[in-house]
Design an enzyme around this catalytic site. Structure first.
Site, short mmCIF file in Angstrom:
data_model
loop_
_atom_site.label_atom_id
_atom_site.label_comp_id
_atom_site.label_asym_id
_atom_site.label_seq_id
_atom_site.Cartn_x
_atom_site.Cartn_y
_atom_site.Cartn_z
N CYS A 45 0.68 -1.26 0.00
CA CYS A 45 -0.28 -0.07 0.25
C CYS A 45 1.02 1.15 -0.28
O CYS A 45 2.21 1.44 0.35
CB CYS A 45 -1.21 -0.06 1.18
SG CYS A 45 -1.70 -1.53 1.49
N ARG A 80 2.71 1.05 -8.15
CA ARG A 80 3.10 0.04 -7.73
C ARG A 80 1.36 -1.25 -7.48
O ARG A 80 1.37 -1.52 -7.16
CB ARG A 80 3.41 0.11 -5.97
CG ARG A 80 4.62 0.97 -5.48
CD ARG A 80 4.54 1.90 -5.01
NE ARG A 80 3.49 2.13 -3.43
CZ ARG A 80 4.85 1.78 -2.34
NH1 ARG A 80 6.17 2.12 -2.32
NH2 ARG A 80 3.75 1.15 -0.61
N TRP A 134 -4.10 -2.04 -1.62
CA TRP A 134 -4.44 -3.33 -2.42
C TRP A 134 -4.70 -3.98 -1.18
O TRP A 134 -3.89 -4.53 -0.03
CB TRP A 134 -2.63 -3.19 -2.87
CG TRP A 134 -2.85 -4.45 -3.28
CD1 TRP A 134 -1.63 -5.53 -2.75
CD2 TRP A 134 -2.62 -4.96 -4.97
NE1 TRP A 134 -2.01 -7.05 -3.19
CE2 TRP A 134 -2.12 -6.77 -4.56
CE3 TRP A 134 -3.03 -4.71 -5.53
CZ2 TRP A 134 -1.85 -7.47 -5.73
CZ3 TRP A 134 -1.85 -5.46 -7.41
CH2 TRP A 134 -1.58 -6.32 -6.66
N ASN A 171 -0.36 0.00 6.35
CA ASN A 171 0.56 -0.77 5.35
C ASN A 171 0.80 -2.20 6.36
O ASN A 171 1.07 -1.75 6.80
CB ASN A 171 1.23 0.50 4.48
CG ASN A 171 1.90 -0.90 3.74
OD1 ASN A 171 1.99 -1.41 3.28
ND2 ASN A 171 2.60 -0.05 2.87
N GLY A 172 0.33 -3.16 5.45
CA GLY A 172 0.86 -3.92 6.40
C GLY A 172 0.10 -5.19 6.98
O GLY A 172 -1.35 -4.55 6.14
N GLU A 213 10.16 -23.79 -15.93
CA GLU A 213 10.06 -21.50 -15.60
C GLU A 213 11.35 -21.39 -16.10
O GLU A 213 11.08 -20.01 -17.10
CB GLU A 213 9.87 -21.78 -14.61
CG GLU A 213 9.71 -20.77 -13.81
CD GLU A 213 8.65 -19.69 -14.23
OE1 GLU A 213 7.79 -19.77 -15.27
OE2 GLU A 213 8.59 -18.16 -14.72
N LYS A 261 11.05 -18.10 -18.59
CA LYS A 261 11.68 -17.11 -18.78
C LYS A 261 12.99 -16.53 -19.53
O LYS A 261 12.70 -14.98 -19.78
CB LYS A 261 12.09 -16.62 -16.72
CG LYS A 261 11.46 -17.10 -15.65
CD LYS A 261 10.80 -15.63 -15.80
CE LYS A 261 9.53 -15.59 -16.25
NZ LYS A 261 8.78 -15.74 -16.24
N GLU A 266 11.29 -14.73 -22.82
CA GLU A 266 10.46 -13.75 -22.43
C GLU A 266 10.82 -12.98 -23.28
O GLU A 266 10.67 -11.96 -23.25
CB GLU A 266 9.56 -14.24 -20.97
CG GLU A 266 8.23 -15.00 -21.60
CD GLU A 266 7.51 -14.88 -19.78
OE1 GLU A 266 8.41 -14.85 -18.65
OE2 GLU A 266 6.57 -14.21 -19.53
N HIS A 320 15.65 -39.55 -26.34
CA HIS A 320 14.08 -39.79 -27.74
C HIS A 320 14.36 -39.15 -28.85
O HIS A 320 12.75 -39.40 -29.32
CB HIS A 320 13.21 -40.49 -26.34
CG HIS A 320 12.67 -41.20 -25.57
ND1 HIS A 320 13.03 -42.82 -25.71
CD2 HIS A 320 13.52 -41.09 -24.32
CE1 HIS A 320 12.86 -43.03 -24.91
NE2 HIS A 320 13.34 -42.60 -24.13
N LYS A 342 1.02 -8.17 -19.65
CA LYS A 342 1.10 -8.53 -17.90
C LYS A 342 -0.50 -9.46 -17.77
O LYS A 342 -0.20 -10.43 -17.07
CB LYS A 342 1.19 -7.09 -17.57
CG LYS A 342 1.13 -7.85 -15.98
CD LYS A 342 2.62 -8.42 -15.45
CE LYS A 342 2.29 -9.25 -14.01
NZ LYS A 342 3.19 -10.01 -14.43
C1 F6R Z 1 5.40 -15.15 -17.88
C2 F6R Z 1 3.30 -15.27 -17.76
C3 F6R Z 1 2.82 -15.50 -17.65
C4 F6R Z 1 1.61 -15.74 -16.80
C5 F6R Z 1 0.38 -16.23 -18.03
C6 F6R Z 1 -0.69 -16.44 -17.08
O1 F6R Z 1 5.60 -14.49 -17.29
O2 F6R Z 1 4.05 -14.44 -16.67
O3 F6R Z 1 2.56 -16.54 -18.73
O4 F6R Z 1 1.68 -16.20 -16.25
O5 F6R Z 1 0.01 -15.43 -18.51
O6 F6R Z 1 -1.03 -14.80 -15.46
P1 F6R Z 1 -1.95 -14.82 -14.30
O7 F6R Z 1 -0.62 -16.05 -13.46
O8 F6R Z 1 -2.42 -13.64 -14.57
O9 F6R Z 1 -3.20 -15.92 -14.98
#
Ligand code: F6R
Length: 627
Positions: free
Chosen positions: A22, A47, A93, A119-120, A500, A504, A507, A523, A622
């Protein structure tokens, strides 16, 4: 064990630090407070938040607050302005209670004479709430913060600082708490435990904020408030004391950062900042939820022991990074619960006619809680009679509203498109769920549950130690930056982490990368391994160590370069790997948390060497709200 036995609850692992969630602002001086506070709140907007509010003291305490963006609050202030030169403000938040006008801060006591922003998280929120209600108090919101306003009013005997001191003595948890009262109108009192708080010093005016960027355009002179300190602000300046009342002689510091650097906490990118927040995030996700004996208290997870005992199948559904978290979850649930656990991409599950049945548990994992495919798969599971649990970072998100049970990951707003801290928090959330279900089912013995609890509690310090060794990871990045293709391998939980790590890297570095189980390499894919192809191997799982090393040898025999993620204690790996990224040893079940961190940093450093837009990679958004 259910919440009914809270009085018997053993000690919980306490929060050490809280994610900066927050936003807080405060002002005392000769100018109108509301515009200054609003300006500071706008500067904290990056934020993320879901409601905002302001209170100004002027004979009485007046509050304006609204769910949604600051512009809604600004409209409210245009209609009904707040006049006065002392005030506090907040962007929230949500943690306790959904985002709403009522739950927005500031909160007042019933007389309206005391007002607080916070906040907390107050860990003994439920107990305090029950105590207050037993004494006849009527609480109007679902927040832990309103309780603090009541406690301060109860404790007040003529001195605000003393009342705040006595009130926080009754509260456990983490807070930056900021208080005003009509009885001492030219004063703000604030106290910090864990959550951040800074004071800005002007000429004849004093500011307060949760973070430096809120105030940088007003002043460059700051006093940083430390844990367990109380500060009293007037226009003359700030008096800092310990919470026990001892004077503290704190020198002001001069901050030379520009506003953009300040938002990123001095880090070059949000992604790096968020990677570095992870020790804090783990602490936060666990905070108040885990007992030393492995008992868990998961607010908003409402199924009972009988449901856990009757469970036959667990489904996990998600996309992207959240799906990779689910891959870890599958292994963990299968081992701890001894139950078949399916993990399905949400966009596949919804069209696959899955054999979900009444009495199953479907865990839908989503950072945003708004991913269209995940929502659709979760709905399908509900339609087929499954109980649905949302594991999400966003309080009040669509997924959370639709779920029977919710476990919030408490990672705080994630700004970088490439997810890091939210992923780690999803892993922690699943360990908590596995303990909750495993203890109820009796599929995990108490000693093992206690061992896992201890292992979880140690993770923040272990992740911190990985972050301290960033230079060796930056070195490894140089070794792979010019590759055209790269492979990630591992077995079981290590395979889940490899998936994962590979995502990363793709991406943000735009390198072609693929992950697969180590045993799968021979294989087919082995045909692609040459001396120009690096292979990252995650090798933490003792039960399959030798088997994974066989795959590593297959790569070596073709001249491939090996980068290994391995325990500190693993001396064997040096014989095979060209570079080793070390992680602290844990129970193998918990290893994914530590193992993911060097891979996040590896991706970051490769992208940086390639000079990419790390926080906003091309073609990606995002939150994916389209199907
Ligand atoms: C990768 C990434 C995406 C999300 C995916 C699902 O770094 O951020 O692969 O993980 O689009 O998003 P959420 O978790 O918001 O459902």
């Amino acid at each position: 064990m259910s919440r009914d036995i809270v009085p018997e609850r053993p000690p919980v692992y306490h929060l050490k630090e809280v994610a900066r969630v927050c936003g807080i602002m405060g002002y005392v001086g000769p100018r109108e407070a509301a515009p200054i506070i609003m300006d500071g709140l706008r500067r904290l907007e990056y934020r993320g938040y879901d409601s905002a509010g302001v209170a100004v003291a002027n004979g009485s305490i007046n509050v304006r607050k609204a769910e949604g963006k600051i512009v809604r609050l600004a409209e409210l202030l245009d209609e009904e302005p707040l006049k006065g030169t002392v005030g506090i403000g907040h962007t929230r938040w949500a943690t306790h209670g959904v985002p709403s006008d009522l739950n927005a801060h500031p909160h007042t006591d019933p007389t309206g004479e005391f007002v607080v922003v916070h906040n907390g998280i107050i860990e003994n929120f439920q107990t305090l709430r029950e105590e207050l209600e037993a004494g006849g108090a009527v609480l109007t919101s679902q927040t832990d913060t309103e309780i603090l306003a009541h406690l301060i009013a109860e404790e007040y005997e003529g001195d605000l600082a003393t009342a705040v001191r006595n009130a926080v003595e009754r509260a456990e948890g983490a807070y930056a708490l900021v208080v005003m009262t009509k009885r001492e109108p030219r004063k703000i009192v604030a106290v910090r435990k864990i959550s951040p708080l800074v004071i800005g010093l002007g000429e004849g005016e004093t500011y307060l904020a949760s973070d430096i960027p809120a105030l940088l355009h007003q002043t460059r002179e700051f006093i940083i408030i430390e844990d367990d300190e109380l500060v009293t602000l007037t226009e003359e300046g700030a008096v800092v004391e310990t919470i026990g009342g001892e004077p503290v002689d704190r020198q002001a510091i001069h901050v030379a950062w520009d506003a953009e650097q300040a938002e990123k906490g001095g880090f070059e990118h949000f992604m790096l900042k968020e990677i570095h927040e992870q020790p804090t995030v783990i602490t936060e996700t666990l905070g108040g939820r885990l007992g030393e004996d492995g008992t868990t208290w998961l607010e908003d997870v409402e199924f009972d022991d009988e449901f856990a005992q009757g469970l036959e199948t667990v489904w996990i559904t998600a996309c992207g990074t959240a799906y990779h978290a689910g891959l870890v979850g599958r292994e963990v649930f299968q081992r701890v619960l001894r139950l078949p656990t399916m993990v399905e991409y949400a966009h596949e599950m919804r069209y696959a006619d899955p054999m979900v049945k009444p009495g199953d548990l479907t865990i839908a994992i989503s950072q945003s809680g708004e991913t269209a495919d995940t929502l659709a798969a979760a709905r399908l599971a509900v339609e087929r009679g499954s109980r649905m649990l949302a594991l999400t970072n966003v309080v009040g998100s669509t997924l959370s509203r639709y779920a029977d049970d919710v476990l919030y990951t408490r990672a705080g707003p994630e700004i970088s498109v490439a997810s890091t801290k939210a992923y780690l928090a999803m892993l922690i959330g699943q360990y908590l769920l596995a303990l909750r279900l495993g203890v109820a089912r009796g599929s995990i013995d108490r000693q093992r549950a206690a061992d896992l609890a201890l292992g979880l509690a140690r993770l923040p310090a272990q992740v911190e130690s990985i972050l301290e060794d960033e230079s060796s990871i930056a070195n490894a990045a140089r070794a792979i930056v010019d590759a055209d293709d790269i492979y990630f391998i591992g077995r079981g939980l290590d395979y889940a982490v490899a998936m994962e790590g590979s995502l990363k890297l793709k991406e943000i570095s735009y390198l072609h990368s693929e992950a697969m189980p180590a045993g799968e390499l021979k294989h087919g894919t082995l045909a692609l391994i040459t001396e120009d192809v690096p292979v990252v191997v995650v090798v933490t799982q003792r039960s399959t160590y030798d088997k994974t090393i066989s795959a590593v040898q297959e790569v070596k025999a073709r001249g491939g370069k090996i980068i290994a993620v391995a325990y500190d204690s693993d001396t064997e790996i040096d014989k095979f790997a060209d570079l080793v990224l070390r992680i602290p040893e844990t129970d193998d079940l918990l290893a994914p948390v530590n193992a993911a961190v060097p891979l996040q940093l590896l991706a970051y450093h490769v992208a940086k060497l390639r000079d990419h837009d790390i926080d906003q990679p091309r073609n990606l958004a995002k939150s994916v709200t389209v199907e």
